[in-house]
Design a protein around this motif. Structure first.
Motif, PDB file in Angstrom:
ATOM      1  N   PHE A  88      10.134 -88.350 -40.344  1.00  0.00           N
ATOM      2  CA  PHE A  88      10.445 -89.712 -39.904  1.00  0.00           C
ATOM      3  C   PHE A  88      10.815 -90.537 -41.130  1.00  0.00           C
ATOM      4  CE2 PHE A  88       5.934 -89.258 -40.608  1.00  0.00           C
ATOM      5  CZ  PHE A  88       5.596 -90.370 -41.373  1.00  0.00           C
ATOM      6  N   ILE A  89      11.216 -91.776 -40.897  1.00  0.00           N
ATOM      7  CA  ILE A  89      11.581 -92.679 -41.994  1.00  0.00           C
ATOM      8  C   ILE A  89      10.547 -93.799 -42.061  1.00  0.00           C
ATOM      9  CG2 ILE A  89      13.428 -94.124 -42.943  1.00  0.00           C
ATOM     10  CD1 ILE A  89      15.410 -92.604 -41.210  1.00  0.00           C
ATOM     11  N   GLY A  90      10.052 -94.077 -43.257  1.00  0.00           N
ATOM     12  CA  GLY A  90       9.059 -95.145 -43.398  1.00  0.00           C
ATOM     13  C   GLY A  90       8.904 -95.515 -44.856  1.00  0.00           C
ATOM     14  N   PHE A  91       7.855 -96.243 -45.194  1.00  0.00           N
ATOM     15  CA  PHE A  91       7.560 -96.719 -46.551  1.00  0.00           C
ATOM     16  C   PHE A  91       8.631 -97.717 -46.976  1.00  0.00           C
ATOM     17  CE2 PHE A  91       8.226 -95.516 -51.230  1.00  0.00           C
ATOM     18  CZ  PHE A  91       7.412 -96.539 -51.682  1.00  0.00           C
ATOM     19  N   LEU A  92       9.862 -97.258 -47.233  1.00  0.00           N
ATOM     20  CA  LEU A  92      10.979 -98.152 -47.539  1.00  0.00           C
ATOM     21  C   LEU A  92      12.082 -97.861 -46.524  1.00  0.00           C
ATOM     22  CD1 LEU A  92      11.239 -97.613 -51.394  1.00  0.00           C
ATOM     23  CD2 LEU A  92      10.426 -99.677 -50.276  1.00  0.00           C
ATOM     24  N   PRO A  93      12.978 -98.823 -46.285  1.00  0.00           N
ATOM     25  CA  PRO A  93      14.103 -98.524 -45.395  1.00  0.00           C
ATOM     26  C   PRO A  93      14.882 -97.323 -45.939  1.00  0.00           C
ATOM     27  CG  PRO A  93      14.020-100.882 -45.870  1.00  0.00           C
ATOM     28  CD  PRO A  93      13.007-100.224 -46.757  1.00  0.00           C
ATOM     29  N   GLY A  94      15.031 -96.285 -45.122  1.00  0.00           N
ATOM     30  CA  GLY A  94      15.797 -95.116 -45.526  1.00  0.00           C
ATOM     31  C   GLY A  94      14.999 -94.076 -46.302  1.00  0.00           C
ATOM     32  N   PHE A  95      13.680 -94.247 -46.422  1.00  0.00           N
ATOM     33  CA  PHE A  95      12.854 -93.262 -47.132  1.00  0.00           C
ATOM     34  C   PHE A  95      12.435 -92.167 -46.147  1.00  0.00           C
ATOM     35  CE2 PHE A  95       8.953 -91.341 -48.628  1.00  0.00           C
ATOM     36  CZ  PHE A  95       9.225 -91.102 -49.965  1.00  0.00           C
ATOM     37  N   LEU A  96      12.866 -90.912 -46.429  1.00  0.00           N
ATOM     38  CA  LEU A  96      12.584 -89.805 -45.522  1.00  0.00           C
ATOM     39  C   LEU A  96      11.265 -89.130 -45.876  1.00  0.00           C
ATOM     40  CD1 LEU A  96      16.099 -88.066 -45.691  1.00  0.00           C
ATOM     41  CD2 LEU A  96      15.364 -89.877 -44.128  1.00  0.00           C
ATOM     42  N   TYR A  97      10.422 -88.933 -44.869  1.00  0.00           N
ATOM     43  CA  TYR A  97       9.210 -88.139 -45.064  1.00  0.00           C
ATOM     44  C   TYR A  97       9.581 -86.678 -44.847  1.00  0.00           C
ATOM     45  CZ  TYR A  97       6.005 -92.017 -45.544  1.00  0.00           C
ATOM     46  OH  TYR A  97       5.335 -93.112 -46.020  1.00  0.00           O
ATOM     47  N   LEU A  98       9.512 -85.884 -45.922  1.00  0.00           N
ATOM     48  CA  LEU A  98       9.945 -84.491 -45.887  1.00  0.00           C
ATOM     49  C   LEU A  98       8.751 -83.550 -45.987  1.00  0.00           C
ATOM     50  CD1 LEU A  98      12.868 -84.725 -48.497  1.00  0.00           C
ATOM     51  CD2 LEU A  98      13.056 -84.814 -46.006  1.00  0.00           C
ATOM     52  N   GLU A  99       8.821 -82.438 -45.254  1.00  0.00           N
ATOM     53  CA  GLU A  99       7.807 -81.402 -45.383  1.00  0.00           C
ATOM     54  C   GLU A  99       8.483 -80.120 -45.819  1.00  0.00           C
ATOM     55  OE1 GLU A  99       4.799 -83.454 -45.213  1.00  0.00           O
ATOM     56  OE2 GLU A  99       4.170 -81.414 -44.680  1.00  0.00           O
ATOM     57  N   GLY A 100       7.799 -79.348 -46.654  1.00  0.00           N
ATOM     58  CA  GLY A 100       8.357 -78.051 -47.055  1.00  0.00           C
ATOM     59  C   GLY A 100       8.375 -77.810 -48.550  1.00  0.00           C
ATOM     60  N   LEU A 101       7.746 -78.720 -49.316  1.00  0.00           N
ATOM     61  CA  LEU A 101       7.725 -78.539 -50.768  1.00  0.00           C
ATOM     62  C   LEU A 101       6.972 -77.249 -51.130  1.00  0.00           C
ATOM     63  CD1 LEU A 101       8.411 -79.840 -53.565  1.00  0.00           C
ATOM     64  CD2 LEU A 101       6.147 -80.878 -53.497  1.00  0.00           C
ATOM     65  N   ASP A 102       7.533 -76.467 -52.039  1.00  0.00           N
ATOM     66  CA  ASP A 102       6.893 -75.244 -52.521  1.00  0.00           C
ATOM     67  C   ASP A 102       5.583 -75.604 -53.223  1.00  0.00           C
ATOM     68  OD1 ASP A 102       6.205 -72.964 -54.274  1.00  0.00           O
ATOM     69  OD2 ASP A 102       8.151 -72.184 -53.624  1.00  0.00           O
ATOM     70  N   ALA A 103       4.496 -74.891 -52.865  1.00  0.00           N
ATOM     71  CA  ALA A 103       3.177 -75.201 -53.415  1.00  0.00           C
ATOM     72  C   ALA A 103       3.139 -75.132 -54.941  1.00  0.00           C
ATOM     73  CB  ALA A 103       2.124 -74.271 -52.814  1.00  0.00           C
ATOM     74  N   LYS A 104       4.070 -74.356 -55.519  1.00  0.00           N
ATOM     75  CA  LYS A 104       4.105 -74.252 -56.983  1.00  0.00           C
ATOM     76  C   LYS A 104       4.527 -75.572 -57.630  1.00  0.00           C
ATOM     77  CE  LYS A 104       5.400 -69.364 -57.010  1.00  0.00           C
ATOM     78  NZ  LYS A 104       6.213 -69.284 -55.755  1.00  0.00           N
ATOM     79  N   LEU A 105       5.091 -76.482 -56.811  1.00  0.00           N
ATOM     80  CA  LEU A 105       5.548 -77.768 -57.355  1.00  0.00           C
ATOM     81  C   LEU A 105       4.616 -78.935 -57.020  1.00  0.00           C
ATOM     82  CD1 LEU A 105       9.414 -77.593 -56.688  1.00  0.00           C
ATOM     83  CD2 LEU A 105       8.226 -77.290 -58.864  1.00  0.00           C
ATOM     84  N   TYR A 106       3.490 -78.615 -56.375  1.00  0.00           N
ATOM     85  CA  TYR A 106       2.538 -79.706 -56.079  1.00  0.00           C
ATOM     86  C   TYR A 106       2.093 -80.327 -57.405  1.00  0.00           C
ATOM     87  CZ  TYR A 106       1.889 -77.937 -51.264  1.00  0.00           C
ATOM     88  OH  TYR A 106       2.056 -77.538 -49.975  1.00  0.00           O
ATOM     89  N   TYR A 107       2.143 -81.643 -57.460  1.00  0.00           N
ATOM     90  CA  TYR A 107       1.749 -82.326 -58.695  1.00  0.00           C
ATOM     91  C   TYR A 107       1.301 -83.748 -58.341  1.00  0.00           C
ATOM     92  CZ  TYR A 107       1.726 -83.524 -63.637  1.00  0.00           C
ATOM     93  OH  TYR A 107       1.334 -83.898 -64.888  1.00  0.00           O
ATOM     94  N   PRO A 108       0.126 -84.182 -58.873  1.00  0.00           N
ATOM     95  CA  PRO A 108      -0.407 -85.487 -58.439  1.00  0.00           C
ATOM     96  C   PRO A 108       0.511 -86.670 -58.774  1.00  0.00           C
ATOM     97  CG  PRO A 108      -1.786 -84.497 -60.161  1.00  0.00           C
ATOM     98  CD  PRO A 108      -0.750 -83.492 -59.815  1.00  0.00           C
TER      99      PRO A 108
END
Lengths: 283, 242
Positions: free
Chosen positions: B136-156
């Protein structure tokens, strides 16, 4: 045309906002105190969604380049029309070259000025409401010219509101339980609906933060839809009341939801004003 | 509380809105269910003005204050028990989003490379490989909430947000990746910048993507970046079935 000689503390163009555009992440926007907004347009027999000026804390200085009729509603304010005192809730006939000087808000913090036919500024995404990321500016600036309609008829006596003017001293803010309210311990629930809260200096068209903290053990939630009037509880215990320009999604627990009436009342409150929540249920 | 589906509860949220919350984990099955059910509600529920989708819920907003909430609730439950999302075909789009990962456009890449023990090349490869689901889109106008990031790239996220993240910046925050549609403050680590305009308030449809679409990133040079941004070239897409 209306010329902005001085923009005041924070003056913006507002109408009913952008309801229906939230799937793109666009804030609702629109007048903070919808009750005063509606009166301002009703007294001029304007379209319901006519755009007007929302003046916060201190109003602007304006010069009119065209004849028109205007009405002020909302928070009491010292208004000088060519040097003479003008009142709220009563139409004011404006001649070419008239000067209007708006002072500070007295009870309440938002005063509304409607003009005959509404402000004719550019519509973006079906609204004239100024909002961050949507319109070029969030508020009106000095020297800007605002387009208005030509006055086509004379107003005989005009309509003046005779019923008691709204009072903004009300401390009671009517709320409904939010989706995460029942996850709070009952002691905490009791505390929230019985204690007095103070509005922090962090208050604007997006949100009002409250000063008193509420300790709790609620987890963060999956990002979800929020509305103007949603009360969020942050991990450090701060209550944030979302207002008209708020983001459309949030990840903090939603513990309360203000009624429409309460949202309009809160919009007239500012830094250091106090309030308490009164829990109500839907009929 | 229906048969085998994930409906959790129905809740009056405000004088004019109803919240539907779903119990399942926010995976593709649930997203499909939400998109299908949303469409069904739009076409069958009288007076509904807007339905907003997020990870695990639908918010239904009505034009007028709800006078007959109980009837509406029954109607929604009835619609819910009669529909089957697995039989529906939802036409969606897959978007190819160009990103310049060169250091000039990626202020936090070297920090990420160092801490995640990945070369710049590996980092780009891991970020451009997945097909991301647009929730969905939220936070800012046009900001896409994406799922699927590779766990190797998780970073706080950064401990204190940067005051200025530039328009188009592509960042990583915890388990998420995303594109800043406008210059704004932000706490994510920036690994690249996209020249694609994610939000334009002057368009009738101000953001090209919607819930249920998918997206992937591809790496471009600085020259291509400039060409796309200057000429406002829209992203490529292909039709897909959700």
């Amino acid at each position: 045309m209306i010329e902005i000689l001085n923009s005041g503390w924070y003056t913006s163009i507002q109408d009913q906002g952008r309801m229906g555009m939230q799937e793109y992440g666009i804030p609702y926007s629109g007048a903070m105190d919808m009750n005063s907004f509606n009166w301002a347009n009703k007294l001029l027999n304007n379209p319901l969604n006519a755009a007007l000026l929302e003046m916060t804390i201190k109003g602007p200085k304006l010069k009119f380049h065209i004849e028109t009729i205007i009405v002020f509603t909302g928070a009491q304010m010292d208004i000088k029309h060519n040097g003479n005192k003008a009142s709220l809730y009563s139409p004011i006939l404006i001649k070419k070259n008239d000067i209007l000087e708006c002072g500070a808000c007295k009870e309440g913090c938002r005063t509304y000025m409607s003009v005959l036919g509404g402000l004719q500024t550019e519509k973006i995404l079906s609204s004239r409401s100024q909002c961050n990321y949507i319109t070029k500016s969030r508020h009106i600036n000095k020297k800007r010219m605002l387009q208005i309609k030509k006055k086509l008829f004379e107003l005989n006596k005009g309509v003046t509101l005779k019923s008691p003017l709204p009072s903004y001293n009300i401390k009671e803010i009517e709320v409904f339980k939010g989706p995460e309210f029942d996850l709070l311990e009952s002691v905490t629930q009791q505390k929230i609906v019985s204690q007095t809260f103070t509005i922090s200096h962090l208050n604007n068209r997006m949100a009002y933060q409250l000063e008193e903290k509420i300790t709790h053990k609620l987890p963060e939630i999956w990002t979800t839809a929020v509305l103007p009037g949603t009360v969020q509880l942050t991990p450090n215990g701060t209550l944030i009341v979302l207002m008209r320009d708020a983001q459309v999604t949030g990840g903090y627990p939603r513990i309360l939801q203000l009624s429409n009436h309460a949202l309009n009342i809160l919009a007239q409150k500012s830094t250091r004003d106090v309030l308490h929540f009164k829990l109500k249920s839907f009929e | 509380m229906s048969q085998g589906k994930s409906f959790l509860r129905i809740f009056q949220y405000s004088e004019t809105s109803i919240l539907l919350e779903f119990k399942a984990e926010p995976k593709l099955d649930l997203l499909t269910e939400l998109v299908v059910f949303k469409n069904l509600l739009y076409s069958n529920l009288c007076g509904v003005r807007q339905i907003t989708l997020s990870y695990k819920s639908l918010l239904l907003q009505f034009s007028n204050p709800l006078k007959k909430y109980k009837n509406l609730k029954e109607e929604i439950l009835k619609l819910y028990s009669s529909f089957d999302s697995s039989k529906s075909i939802i036409k969606s789009k897959h978007w190819n989003i160009p990103v310049c990962y060169e250091s000039k456009y990626a202020s936090d890449s070297s920090i990420l490379s160092k801490h995640l023990k990945l070369s710049r090349h590996q980092l780009i490869k891991l970020h451009t490989k997945p097909i991301y689901q647009i929730y969905f889109i939220g936070f800012l106008p046009g900001f896409l909430y994406l799922e699927g990031l590779d766990a190797k790239l998780y970073y706080p996220r950064k401990k204190s947000p940067a005051l200025k993240v530039s328009k188009g910046a592509v960042g990583i925050g915890a388990r998420q990746t995303g594109i800043y549609p406008n210059q704004s403050p932000g706490g994510w680590n920036i690994i690249g910048t996209s020249p694609t305009s994610m939000f334009d308030p002057n368009l009738k449809q101000p953001c090209f993507a919607k819930s249920g679409d998918t997206l992937s990133f591809y790496s471009i040079s600085e020259t291509t970046f400039k060409k796309i941004r200057e000429n406002r070239i829209p992203p490529n897409f292909r039709e897909i079935i959700l």
